[in-house]
Design an enzyme around this catalytic site. Structure first.
Site, PDB file in Angstrom:
ATOM      1  N   VAL A   1       0.836  -1.199   0.000  1.00 44.68           N
ATOM      2  CA  VAL A   1       0.000   0.000   0.000  1.00 44.68           C
ATOM      3  C   VAL A   1       0.872   1.250   0.000  1.00 44.68           C
ATOM      4  CG1 VAL A   1      -1.680   1.329   1.342  1.00 44.68           C
ATOM      5  CG2 VAL A   1      -1.957  -1.146   1.086  1.00 44.68           C
TER       6      VAL A   1
ATOM      7  N   ALA B   1       2.490   1.789  -3.403  1.00 50.02           N
ATOM      8  CA  ALA B   1       1.547   2.318  -4.381  1.00 50.02           C
ATOM      9  C   ALA B   1       1.157   3.758  -4.070  1.00 50.02           C
ATOM     10  CB  ALA B   1       0.296   1.440  -4.426  1.00 50.02           C
ATOM     11  N   GLU B   2       1.009   4.054  -2.786  1.00 46.40           N
ATOM     12  CA  GLU B   2       0.534   5.375  -2.384  1.00 46.40           C
ATOM     13  C   GLU B   2       1.575   6.469  -2.574  1.00 46.40           C
ATOM     14  OE1 GLU B   2      -2.240   6.652  -1.423  1.00 46.40           O
ATOM     15  OE2 GLU B   2      -3.519   4.915  -1.087  1.00 46.40           O
ATOM     16  N   SER B   3       2.764   6.258  -2.042  1.00 47.13           N
ATOM     17  CA  SER B   3       3.737   7.355  -1.978  1.00 47.13           C
ATOM     18  C   SER B   3       5.122   7.005  -2.461  1.00 47.13           C
ATOM     19  CB  SER B   3       3.855   7.836  -0.533  1.00 47.13           C
ATOM     20  OG  SER B   3       4.505   6.841   0.259  1.00 47.13           O
TER      21      SER B   3
ATOM     22  N   TYR C   1      -5.513   1.349  -9.234  1.00 44.05           N
ATOM     23  CA  TYR C   1      -4.888   1.332  -7.915  1.00 44.05           C
ATOM     24  C   TYR C   1      -4.965  -0.062  -7.291  1.00 44.05           C
ATOM     25  CZ  TYR C   1      -4.255   2.328  -2.937  1.00 44.05           C
ATOM     26  OH  TYR C   1      -3.834   2.308  -1.641  1.00 44.05           O
TER      27      TYR C   1
END
Length: 257
Positions: free
Chosen positions: A143, A146-148, A233
């Site tokens: 996560v 993928a996020e940051s 996503y």
């Protein structure tokens, strides 16, 4: 209806959040075409829908038509001014608009790209958060990747912050005082993810979709919403999860026998 109310209707049609009161909008269908109106249209089959301004996201009333442009028309009906996106007899053009359906807010694609697992980024914080919450270390890393891309200073165009890209209201809910602290962000993101996995009975696809687009949106669509951003996503996170499990020596998940 005042010009202010008509503009508010246009904002609604565009799927944007606006300071509206709860109101009724009519979705009207005639000969296979769809319009939005403030009153039932003559000759159309219209369905009244109440829109609540307290919703996290204005619901998509159009359907899945992609991006299109139209005109909001003004006309008189039963002695009152009404507004519609259909050009009926006696209508006057009022405002032009462009709508993206379904709207992508508040979903996002994430700032990180699918790539090689980065096991050295904030490793201690991920281990601690995983131990404290019981959420798989590899899942939390997927996560964050993928996020940051593990950037503790990352800020998305939609306001998400830190390693786990928590929105300010979510950060506050989970006691994150400094969203740019890797330890606080990862701990808050892990506790939020624990809650999501509990809500969806361990379904990682739904948990990822809700982390991306919001619990309310997943509920509205009864599953992963039809937003390109969310679907991309979810695919990204699931792919990264498989790679992190392999890199960390835990192997891929398999269905129970």
């Amino acid at each position: 209806m005042s010009r202010t109310a008509a503009v508010a209707l246009l904002l609604l049609l565009l799927g944007l959040c606006a300071p509206l009161q709860a109101r009724t909008i009519y979705r009207c269908v005639q000969k296979g075409t769809v319009s939005m109106a403030t009153a039932p249209e003559p000759g159309s089959a219209c369905r009244a829908m109440t829109v609540d301004d307290n919703a996290v996201q204005t619901p998509n009333l159009w359907g899945n038509f992609g991006v299109f442009s139209g005109t909001l028309y003004e006309r008189e009906q039963d002695g009152k001014l009404v507004y519609s996106t259909r050009n009926l007899p006696g209508s006057r053009p009022y405002l032009r608009f462009t709508a993206a359906t379904p709207p992508g807010e508040p979903a996002h694609e994430g700032l990180g790209r699918v790539g090689t697992p980065q096991l050295d980024r904030h490793a201690r914080q991920f281990r601690a958060a995983s131990k404290a919450t019981g959420v798989d270390d590899a899942w939390l890393r997927a996560v964050a990747h993928a996020e940051s891309a593990f950037d503790e200073k990352a800020v998305s165009p939609k306001g998400a912050q830190g390693v786990m890209q928590l929105m300010p209201e979510t950060a506050t809910e989970y006691g994150v005082n400094d969203p740019f602290s890797p330890a606080q962000s990862i701990d808050g993101g892990a506790r939020y993810m624990k809650a999501l996995l509990g809500r969806y009975k361990g379904d990682r696809t739904l948990a990822a979709a809700a982390y991306n687009a919001g619990i309310g949106v997943v509920a509205r669509y009864g599953g992963v919403p039809p937003y390109a951003e969310t679907r991309q996503y979810v695919d990204k996170v699931l792919t990264l999860y498989s790679r992190y499990r392999e890199a960390m020596g835990t192997g891929p998940e398999r269905p129970a026998q």
